[in-house]
Design a protein around this motif. Sequence first.
Motif, PDB file in Angstrom:
ATOM      1  N   LYS A 129      31.658  39.992  26.754  1.00  0.00           N
ATOM      2  CA  LYS A 129      33.102  39.951  26.953  1.00  0.00           C
ATOM      3  C   LYS A 129      33.488  40.727  28.208  1.00  0.00           C
ATOM      4  N   SER A 130      32.839  41.879  28.411  1.00  0.00           N
ATOM      5  CA  SER A 130      33.117  42.672  29.610  1.00  0.00           C
ATOM      6  C   SER A 130      32.774  41.888  30.873  1.00  0.00           C
ATOM      7  N   SER A 132      32.729  38.730  31.178  1.00  0.00           N
ATOM      8  CA  SER A 132      33.667  37.609  31.347  1.00  0.00           C
ATOM      9  C   SER A 132      34.900  38.060  32.123  1.00  0.00           C
ATOM     10  N   TYR A 133      35.322  39.308  31.909  1.00  0.00           N
ATOM     11  CA  TYR A 133      36.450  39.836  32.684  1.00  0.00           C
ATOM     12  C   TYR A 133      36.076  39.973  34.158  1.00  0.00           C
ATOM     13  N   VAL A 135      33.795  38.182  35.831  1.00  0.00           N
ATOM     14  CA  VAL A 135      33.731  36.835  36.417  1.00  0.00           C
ATOM     15  C   VAL A 135      35.136  36.296  36.654  1.00  0.00           C
ATOM     16  N   ARG A 136      36.011  36.468  35.668  1.00  0.00           N
ATOM     17  CA  ARG A 136      37.382  35.972  35.804  1.00  0.00           C
ATOM     18  C   ARG A 136      38.085  36.593  37.008  1.00  0.00           C
ATOM     19  N   ASP A 137      37.996  37.918  37.134  1.00  0.00           N
ATOM     20  CA  ASP A 137      38.713  38.586  38.222  1.00  0.00           C
ATOM     21  C   ASP A 137      38.113  38.264  39.585  1.00  0.00           C
ATOM     22  N   VAL A 139      36.605  35.477  40.408  1.00  0.00           N
ATOM     23  CA  VAL A 139      37.023  34.106  40.725  1.00  0.00           C
ATOM     24  C   VAL A 139      38.456  34.103  41.244  1.00  0.00           C
ATOM     25  N   VAL A 140      39.328  34.884  40.623  1.00  0.00           N
ATOM     26  CA  VAL A 140      40.718  34.960  41.071  1.00  0.00           C
ATOM     27  C   VAL A 140      40.800  35.534  42.484  1.00  0.00           C
ATOM     28  N   MET A 167      44.830  42.529  42.336  1.00  0.00           N
ATOM     29  CA  MET A 167      43.504  42.137  41.855  1.00  0.00           C
ATOM     30  C   MET A 167      42.435  43.141  42.298  1.00  0.00           C
TER      31      MET A 167
END
Length: 354
Positions: A129-130, A132-133, A135-137, A139-140, A167
Amino acid sequence: MASWVLSECGLKPLPHIFPRPRTGINPSKARFLHSKKSITDLKLPSVKCSGDFSRDRNWGLKVSAPLRVAPLEGEDEEERINGVNGIGNNKGVEEEEGSEFDPGAPPPFKLADIRAAIPKHCWVKDPWKSMSYVVRDVVVVFGLAAAAAYLNNWVVWPLYWAAQGTMFWALFVLGHDCGHGSFSNDHKLNSVVGHLLHSSILVPYHGWRISHRTHHQNHGHVENDESWHPLSEKIYRTLDSATRFLRFKIPFPLLAYPFYLWSRSPGKTGSHFDPNSDLFVPSERKDVITSTVCWTAMAALLVGLSFVMGPMQLLKLYGVPYWIFVMWLDLVTYLHHHGHEDKLPWYRGKVGVT
């Protein structure tokens, strides 16, 4: 004080803290509001029941005033004895007015109560889960940069700077959690992810992590705290006029973080990049060197990109968002460490406690 703990896992009430019971009240001296009658004057009317056993018994209660006992002399004073809003058993401290919040008073709960109120599953560290945060950030971040470079419009650039600077701040927070060990239980994973994230925004991971740990261990201590601590009058008088101006005049304190990394706070020596600084113990030298090397590699990459895309384009894509991030970091940190102006918080009222 708030009796709820908020987290992404849910809400759970803190245990109720009840005031210390009073003793020594003489029932014969109790009196009722709006009535001169004592307890012995109350009359119990007769209530008839169909059963024989209770035919002549009195079961009702007849009163001409509310069932509320007026405070005895001296009780008003006792209810103002400290705690928050009259709760607690802290001698010698008195609330200012009735139930007003007193920032100088200890809260009516302890850290253990807060921890107990947080659901158990919130303490479980999930590295997937950590990540995933992360990767998400990431990518943004790259998506925003690509969109801004493609549009290349002066209407878009200010919006991009605000969004990308925020970001960058998000990347810092993820690295911050790596430094605290809350990202995962794997020390190596925390170190690798922390270096990648913090180096990308020009923060020396281990150097900052160690000084941040010192800050938490000495929060609010005039001498031992590491950042945003109150300056003593002696140190303040030694500051030159330029340092005073830059430190205490808005907006300059919002740009202080990079300079703090290089030279620390006024009255302190050393640097977050220097393994021989008194910030660190000898066993931490290798960690500090590693982080300094990673920071240097990122700085070299930025220099190379300035030759590839031009310094102006790099300034728009990276430089301005970086300073927005710095302002976010300094503003949030300032708000975290400064509170009520009339009274010092209770945890800063004990001189010499570290």
